[in-house]
Design a protein around this motif. Sequence first.
Motif, PDB file in Angstrom:
ATOM      1  N   UNK A 216      -5.103  -5.006   6.940  1.00 46.24           N
ATOM      2  CA  UNK A 216      -4.110  -5.978   7.335  1.00 46.24           C
ATOM      3  C   UNK A 216      -4.492  -7.420   7.088  1.00 46.24           C
ATOM      4  N   UNK A 217      -5.579  -7.676   6.383  1.00 43.85           N
ATOM      5  CA  UNK A 217      -5.973  -9.053   6.125  1.00 43.85           C
ATOM      6  C   UNK A 217      -4.924  -9.745   5.260  1.00 43.85           C
ATOM      7  N   UNK A 218      -4.756 -11.046   5.466  1.00 39.62           N
ATOM      8  CA  UNK A 218      -3.637 -11.740   4.853  1.00 39.62           C
ATOM      9  C   UNK A 218      -4.025 -12.634   3.694  1.00 39.62           C
ATOM     10  N   UNK A 219      -5.322 -12.875   3.476  1.00 39.52           N
ATOM     11  CA  UNK A 219      -5.689 -13.847   2.460  1.00 39.52           C
ATOM     12  C   UNK A 219      -6.426 -13.227   1.275  1.00 39.52           C
ATOM     13  N   UNK A 220      -6.770 -11.979   1.381  1.00 42.34           N
ATOM     14  CA  UNK A 220      -7.560 -11.365   0.321  1.00 42.34           C
ATOM     15  C   UNK A 220      -6.685 -10.924  -0.839  1.00 42.34           C
ATOM     16  N   UNK A 221      -7.315 -10.803  -2.006  1.00 40.95           N
ATOM     17  CA  UNK A 221      -6.643 -10.186  -3.140  1.00 40.95           C
ATOM     18  C   UNK A 221      -7.244  -8.811  -3.333  1.00 40.95           C
ATOM     19  N   UNK A 222      -6.526  -7.928  -4.025  1.00 35.09           N
ATOM     20  CA  UNK A 222      -7.013  -6.575  -4.278  1.00 35.09           C
ATOM     21  C   UNK A 222      -6.851  -6.257  -5.749  1.00 35.09           C
ATOM     22  N   UNK A 223      -7.857  -5.589  -6.320  1.00 34.32           N
ATOM     23  CA  UNK A 223      -7.760  -5.135  -7.698  1.00 34.32           C
ATOM     24  C   UNK A 223      -6.891  -3.891  -7.749  1.00 34.32           C
ATOM     25  N   UNK A 224      -5.884  -3.871  -8.595  1.00 35.98           N
ATOM     26  CA  UNK A 224      -4.960  -2.743  -8.677  1.00 35.98           C
ATOM     27  C   UNK A 224      -4.727  -2.416 -10.145  1.00 35.98           C
ATOM     28  N   UNK A 225      -5.240  -1.226 -10.579  1.00 36.46           N
ATOM     29  CA  UNK A 225      -5.012  -0.778 -11.955  1.00 36.46           C
ATOM     30  C   UNK A 225      -5.311  -1.887 -12.964  1.00 36.46           C
ATOM     31  N   UNK A 226      -6.497  -2.470 -12.874  1.00 38.32           N
ATOM     32  CA  UNK A 226      -6.985  -3.504 -13.797  1.00 38.32           C
ATOM     33  C   UNK A 226      -6.239  -4.818 -13.643  1.00 38.32           C
ATOM     34  N   UNK A 227      -5.377  -4.923 -12.630  1.00 42.21           N
ATOM     35  CA  UNK A 227      -4.695  -6.174 -12.350  1.00 42.21           C
ATOM     36  C   UNK A 227      -5.182  -6.759 -11.044  1.00 42.21           C
ATOM     37  N   UNK A 228      -4.418  -7.679 -10.504  1.00 44.27           N
ATOM     38  CA  UNK A 228      -4.808  -8.334  -9.265  1.00 44.27           C
ATOM     39  C   UNK A 228      -3.575  -8.511  -8.402  1.00 44.27           C
ATOM     40  N   UNK A 229      -3.718  -8.192  -7.099  1.00 47.71           N
ATOM     41  CA  UNK A 229      -2.601  -8.281  -6.179  1.00 47.71           C
ATOM     42  C   UNK A 229      -2.889  -9.361  -5.141  1.00 47.71           C
ATOM     43  N   UNK A 230      -1.891 -10.220  -4.875  1.00 51.37           N
ATOM     44  CA  UNK A 230      -1.999 -11.266  -3.876  1.00 51.37           C
ATOM     45  C   UNK A 230      -1.053 -10.925  -2.729  1.00 51.37           C
ATOM     46  N   UNK A 231      -1.603 -10.672  -1.554  1.00 53.98           N
ATOM     47  CA  UNK A 231      -0.791 -10.308  -0.402  1.00 53.98           C
ATOM     48  C   UNK A 231      -0.284 -11.563   0.289  1.00 53.98           C
ATOM     49  N   UNK A 232       1.037 -11.681   0.398  1.00 55.96           N
ATOM     50  CA  UNK A 232       1.649 -12.829   1.073  1.00 55.96           C
ATOM     51  C   UNK A 232       2.251 -12.341   2.391  1.00 55.96           C
ATOM     52  N   UNK A 233       2.003 -13.088   3.440  1.00 50.15           N
ATOM     53  CA  UNK A 233       2.526 -12.699   4.744  1.00 50.15           C
ATOM     54  C   UNK A 233       2.644 -13.931   5.627  1.00 50.15           C
ATOM     55  N   UNK A 234       3.427 -13.818   6.678  1.00 51.20           N
ATOM     56  CA  UNK A 234       3.605 -14.930   7.599  1.00 51.20           C
ATOM     57  C   UNK A 234       4.503 -14.526   8.745  1.00 51.20           C
ATOM     58  N   UNK A 235       4.650 -15.410   9.704  1.00 51.04           N
ATOM     59  CA  UNK A 235       5.453 -15.127  10.882  1.00 51.04           C
ATOM     60  C   UNK A 235       6.242 -16.377  11.266  1.00 51.04           C
ATOM     61  N   UNK A 236       7.448 -16.164  11.729  1.00 52.50           N
ATOM     62  CA  UNK A 236       8.285 -17.257  12.228  1.00 52.50           C
ATOM     63  C   UNK A 236       8.599 -16.975  13.693  1.00 52.50           C
ATOM     64  N   UNK A 237       8.357 -17.949  14.539  1.00 50.92           N
ATOM     65  CA  UNK A 237       8.639 -17.787  15.966  1.00 50.92           C
ATOM     66  C   UNK A 237      10.132 -17.500  16.148  1.00 50.92           C
ATOM     67  N   UNK A 238      10.478 -16.577  17.060  1.00 49.20           N
ATOM     68  CA  UNK A 238      11.901 -16.225  17.236  1.00 49.20           C
ATOM     69  C   UNK A 238      12.814 -17.429  17.453  1.00 49.20           C
ATOM     70  N   UNK A 239      12.298 -18.463  18.099  1.00 52.39           N
ATOM     71  CA  UNK A 239      13.140 -19.626  18.379  1.00 52.39           C
ATOM     72  C   UNK A 239      13.462 -20.439  17.135  1.00 52.39           C
ATOM     73  N   UNK A 240      12.761 -20.166  16.054  1.00 53.74           N
ATOM     74  CA  UNK A 240      12.942 -20.964  14.840  1.00 53.74           C
ATOM     75  C   UNK A 240      13.433 -20.132  13.652  1.00 53.74           C
ATOM     76  N   UNK A 241      13.924 -18.933  13.932  1.00 51.24           N
ATOM     77  CA  UNK A 241      14.400 -18.074  12.862  1.00 51.24           C
ATOM     78  C   UNK A 241      15.820 -18.486  12.420  1.00 51.24           C
ATOM     79  N   UNK A 242      16.220 -17.945  11.262  1.00 55.20           N
ATOM     80  CA  UNK A 242      17.546 -18.206  10.680  1.00 55.20           C
ATOM     81  C   UNK A 242      17.740 -19.679  10.331  1.00 55.20           C
ATOM     82  N   UNK A 243      16.639 -20.344   9.988  1.00 59.47           N
ATOM     83  CA  UNK A 243      16.728 -21.737   9.559  1.00 59.47           C
ATOM     84  C   UNK A 243      16.125 -21.951   8.162  1.00 59.47           C
ATOM     85  N   UNK A 244      15.771 -20.832   7.498  1.00 57.88           N
ATOM     86  CA  UNK A 244      15.213 -20.937   6.156  1.00 57.88           C
ATOM     87  C   UNK A 244      13.717 -21.134   6.115  1.00 57.88           C
TER      88      UNK A 244
END
Length: 254
Positions: free
Chosen positions: A12-40
Amino acid sequence: MIPERGIPDRDGKTRATARVDAGEMFLVTGFVHPAHRDRGHGTAMLRRLEAYAGTLGSGAPFKVLGGNADDGQPGSRQLLLDHGYRVAFTVVDLSRPVSADEPDAPAPGLDVRPVLAEHHPRIHAAIAECFTDSRLGFVSVDYDTYLAGVRDTELWAVAWDGDEIAGLVISEREGDGVADSSWVAVRPAYRRRGLASALLSHSLAAMREHGVGVATIRTVAENPNRTVQLYERAGYQVVRRQPRYRKPLTAAFT
């Protein structure tokens, strides 16, 4: 069959990259507080992370963006879909209690032996043989890295045909009476004989003998060896499904 540890993003780490089939994967993730959702805000953060990922990397032949969202995160899932991410595979977690009368099924025509130090080179090679060409997220490790992670070998089940390894189940304790089977592998020449089921049974019996109360395992729903059904026949039940979303990095800038 897919190895537990071979599936990217397991921890579940959010900043690491992973090697996938000779390529590279960048995991992007984040959270928005419920009070600030639906604002883009989610869209803005996603675009910023994608742009940042475009400045990173090691020159791999291709790069992909990755995102995770299960059924309990409908907003995150829709955000990924709206921005061109598609399901690449689905991680499935399964669990079962280890019963007091767990049977120990014999491996068909093979010998299950205690793991000795001199066995590890062959075990490491068998894992690589079974998964290198699977294209199911396998991330290989060198022998020294494998050896540094070896523990709880009394829970392992390794079937031998003379001097050749036929198949294996590698398990390790995770605390609180739980043991996880991180690798389940049967070499191609020994498949379609019920060996995986027998080794799972042997592994569960070893867990019972050593005081394990709950067994867990992880696989991929799209595995052509139908591993979800294999584990369900062994008494495991699905406890979580986690789709893994992917998108070519170049698509973020077109």
